[in-house]
Design a protein around this motif. Structure first.
Motif, PDB file in Angstrom:
ATOM      1  N   GLN A  66       2.605   2.911  -3.024  1.00 30.60           N
ATOM      2  CA  GLN A  66       1.814   3.716  -3.945  1.00 30.60           C
ATOM      3  C   GLN A  66       1.939   5.207  -3.654  1.00 30.60           C
ATOM      4  N   THR A  67       2.290   5.548  -2.401  1.00 30.71           N
ATOM      5  CA  THR A  67       2.282   6.974  -2.018  1.00 30.71           C
ATOM      6  C   THR A  67       3.593   7.469  -1.418  1.00 30.71           C
ATOM      7  N   GLN A  68       4.481   6.554  -0.997  1.00 29.86           N
ATOM      8  CA  GLN A  68       5.676   6.969  -0.273  1.00 29.86           C
ATOM      9  C   GLN A  68       6.939   6.792  -1.118  1.00 29.86           C
ATOM     10  N   THR A  69       8.000   7.450  -0.663  1.00 31.02           N
ATOM     11  CA  THR A  69       9.270   7.399  -1.374  1.00 31.02           C
ATOM     12  C   THR A  69       9.994   6.079  -1.112  1.00 31.02           C
ATOM     13  N   ASP A 111       0.824  -1.208   0.000  1.00 30.40           N
ATOM     14  CA  ASP A 111       0.000   0.000   0.000  1.00 30.40           C
ATOM     15  C   ASP A 111       0.857   1.256   0.000  1.00 30.40           C
ATOM     16  N   ALA A 128      -0.546   7.734   6.650  1.00 30.61           N
ATOM     17  CA  ALA A 128      -0.015   7.948   5.297  1.00 30.61           C
ATOM     18  C   ALA A 128      -1.116   8.318   4.313  1.00 30.61           C
ATOM     19  N   GLU A 129      -2.281   7.649   4.450  1.00 35.09           N
ATOM     20  CA  GLU A 129      -3.414   7.963   3.568  1.00 35.09           C
ATOM     21  C   GLU A 129      -3.921   9.368   3.803  1.00 35.09           C
ATOM     22  N   GLY A 156      -1.322  11.787   2.584  1.00 33.85           N
ATOM     23  CA  GLY A 156      -1.251  11.815   1.135  1.00 33.85           C
ATOM     24  C   GLY A 156      -2.401  12.584   0.534  1.00 33.85           C
TER      25      GLY A 156
END
Length: 298
Positions: free
Chosen positions: A233-236, A230, A294-295, A298
């Protein structure tokens, strides 16, 4: 006793005073020798008693004067009742089952916060659903609800329904609210194993907690892999690599801590297994919170 009546689909509540706890002999005699106790309690200061028993897949309900013959008895097959377990956001475990008698429904429930408050006592009652949509609630006298752990009582029905039999931990976790710690379900596998006779905590507590620790280990591996998928998809890349290092460091720290500390000083191996399960449950909550943050971020 205070009685309040409201409009349809609301409750007629009977408020019961606090009275002394039950005697062990009363509970032992609640069901037949070959039956399992789903729920026992007294109401109205011990004036009336509820016995709910299980024999195979047949549930027996008896309610009436404590020292007299029951005023209502029901025998129902499991397939004809409604079983509805849940775990609230505050960690309260609730097990409930409803039996039907014509247009009336009799919902027996037990609940406890023992997973988050070890000194909490079980509570329970009977909710009678009337044909006109109103309900009447009888609350069990304080300290009379048995078994103390809802899983050991009405929770036995999960094995008949298939819910929780193959994956008791996953079954419990799926019913948690988004803000409820995963540790609320700690001991679920152990409870199932004890009920099924797969381990005996009195003779070998290690086996019971060992199986609990194993299912949490399997769960954390699955949850961590899902979290990485998961978060990618959004983190480095740096974030993911740091999390992987952190997970490895956490596992080493958990294992070392549990070698020197265990919550059961009389059974060191069992204490270590319990420690491992507790650590891992907290880590599951950490991963859940990390993904949620994180969601949001983001």
């Amino acid at each position: 006793m205070i009685i309040r009546t409201k409009t349809a689909h609301t409750a007629l509540v009977l408020t019961i005073a606090v009275w002394p706890a039950y005697a062990p002999a009363q509970v032992a005699e609640a069901c037949g020798r070959d039956d399992s106790l789903l729920m026992y309690c007294t109401v109205e200061g011990g004036a009336r008693t509820l016995n709910l028993c299980l024999s195979g897949e047949v549930i027996t309900y008896a309610f009436g004067p404590t020292n007299g013959a029951p005023t209502l008895e029901m025998i129902r097959d499991f397939q004809d009742v409604e079983y509805d377990p849940s775990v609230d956001e505050d960690g309260t475990i609730r097990e409930q089952v409803t039996l039907f008698n014509g247009n009336y429904g009799y919902e027996m429930f037990t609940e406890s916060r023992q997973r988050v408050d070890p000194v909490a006592i079980a509570e329970g009652g009977i909710i009678v659903r009337l044909p006109d949509g109103q309900t009447q609630t009888l609350i069990c006298d304080a300290g009379t609800v048995a078994p103390d752990n809802p899983f050991d009582g009405i929770g036995q029905l999960a094995q008949l329904s298939g819910d929780g039999q193959e994956d008791p931990l996953g079954f419990c976790l799926a019913r948690l609210g988004p803000d409820t710690p995963a540790a609320t379900c700690l001991g679920r596998q152990r409870d199932i194993d004890i009920t099924a006779g797969l381990c005996d905590p009195a003779s070998d507590a290690t086996d019971c907690w060992g199986s609990e620790a194993t299912v949490w280990d399997t769960l954390i591996e699955t949850r961590f892999a899902a979290a990485i998928a998961d978060l990618k998809q959004t983190q480095t890349v740096d974030f993911i690599e740091t999390l992987e290092v952190a997970q490895g460091t956490w596992a080493i720290s958990r294992n070392l801590d549990c070698q020197v500390y265990g919550p059961n000083p009389f059974a060191a191996d069992a204490g270590q297994a319990q420690c491992l399960a507790q650590y891992t449950a907290d880590r599951v909550t950490f991963l859940q919170d990390l993904i949620s943050f994180a969601e949001f971020d983001g």
